[in-house]
Design an enzyme around this catalytic site. Structure first.
Site: not given
Ligand code: NAP
Length: 295
Positions: A54, A98, A121
């Site tokens: 990412k 994460q 997200d």
């Protein structure tokens, strides 16, 4: 194999190229670059690989990456303080924590602390609620990537029967919302669903997000269906390295379906491309600009 193989790598690269072009335009208009902060807690090897890719994709898109790697002894309070400081940081447009987090940290509290405008997200209840009510939101990356792959195969999803296998907040539920938004008739199946093969056999569109290697067999699939395989499962091989397979038995399904995503090389690359897209969208909205077109 009769099914078309849906090339997620090519589709993802095309999106990342478009994001890069828009980033240059964003910089011209605002005098700064969009920024994505990633937060990794602990040393889970798979999570570390995801976060590294990412960060690399962020730099390749011409955006700024702020990487925060914290030890697995980090307390919930320490992580919440970091999120609060990232919320206030003007250079940061997107915050990605994460998952999974170590057991001493409540992921829900962390997600609820992220500024919904920076929640790239799309997991904050504000964004989930906005998606469910048809309002503009930041949409979770994996299901949004799946939707774009479906749209690359179908002119319209309207009236089609879609079955989503899995009801997680990360994939299954937002996928169902996106399909409803496209006027598909949606069934969400899960571990308590009775006679799953029969439910799946009715579907024109199958999205499998279960986490069970090759669970969906070829004889569950209606001829001509489009199959999107979200699953990432490592199965053992003789050499001890293991190999990645999806939730769908690919070779069997490819004999029956019209089109299918491979694992790897299907949904996975789209997830990162959509994260880049969400970061640019979040930056544009924060700067009072219109959402970038064609993304
Ligand atoms: P999750 O939170 O574990 O959810 C799995 C879902 O599958 C649950 O709703 C569960 O039902 C359902 N399920 C489990 N066993 C089942 C069965 N035998 N029959 C029917 N449904 C069953 O997983 P997730 O986070 O959604 O991820 C799903 C898969 O996608 C995993 O393999 C994950 O690695 C992969 N993934 C890939 C990407 C990507 O970028 N490609 C991104 C995210 C996730 P219950 O709710 O009843 O327990």
């Amino acid at each position: 194999m009769t099914a078309r193989r849906i090339d997620g790598r090519a589709a993802a690269q095309a999106i990342r190229d478009r994001v890069k072009t828009h980033v240059a335009e964003f910089e011209r208009r605002t005098g700064r670059l969009p920024g994505l902060a990633t937060v990794l807690v602990g040393e889970d090897p798979a999570s570390a690989v995801y976060v590294r890719s990412k960060n690399r994709a962020t730099a390749e898109a011409g955006m700024i990456s702020f990487a925060h790697n914290l030890p697995d002894t980090t307390t919930e309070d320490e992580l919440l303080q970091l999120v609060i400081s990232l919320n206030a940081d003007e250079r940061v447009d997107g915050i990605l924590v994460q998952l999974p987090l170590p057991s001493q940290i409540d992921a829900t509290r962390v997600i609820e602390t992220i500024d919904p405008g920076k929640d790239v997200d799309g997991f904050h209840p504000m964004n989930a609620g906005r998606l469910a009510t048809g309002l503009p939101s930041l949409v979770p990356c994996t299901p949004y990537g799946c939707l774009l792959l479906l749209k690359s195969e179908l002119d319209s999803l309207s009236g089609l029967d879609a079955v989503v296998i899995g009801r997680s907040n990360i994939v299954g539920k937002p996928m169902a919302q996106l399909l409803i938004g496209e006027s598909a008739t949606v069934t969400v199946a899960h571990s308590r669903t009775k006679d799953l093969p029969d439910v799946v056999r009715r579907a024109d569109i199958i999205v499998a997000a279960v986490g069970r290697a090759e669970m969906v067999r070829g004889n569950w699939i209606k001829p001509g269906a489009i199959v999107i395989d979200v699953g990432i499962n490592r199965v053992p091989t003789g050499d001890g390295k293991g190999r990645l397979v999806g939730d769908v038995a690919f070779d069997e399904a490819a004999e029956v379906a019209a089109a299918i995503t491979p694992v790897p090389g299907g949904v996975g690359p789209m997830t990162i491309a959509m994260l880049m897209r969400n970061t640019l969208v979040a930056a544009s909205r924060r700067a009072g600009l219109k959402d970038p077109e064609g993304l």
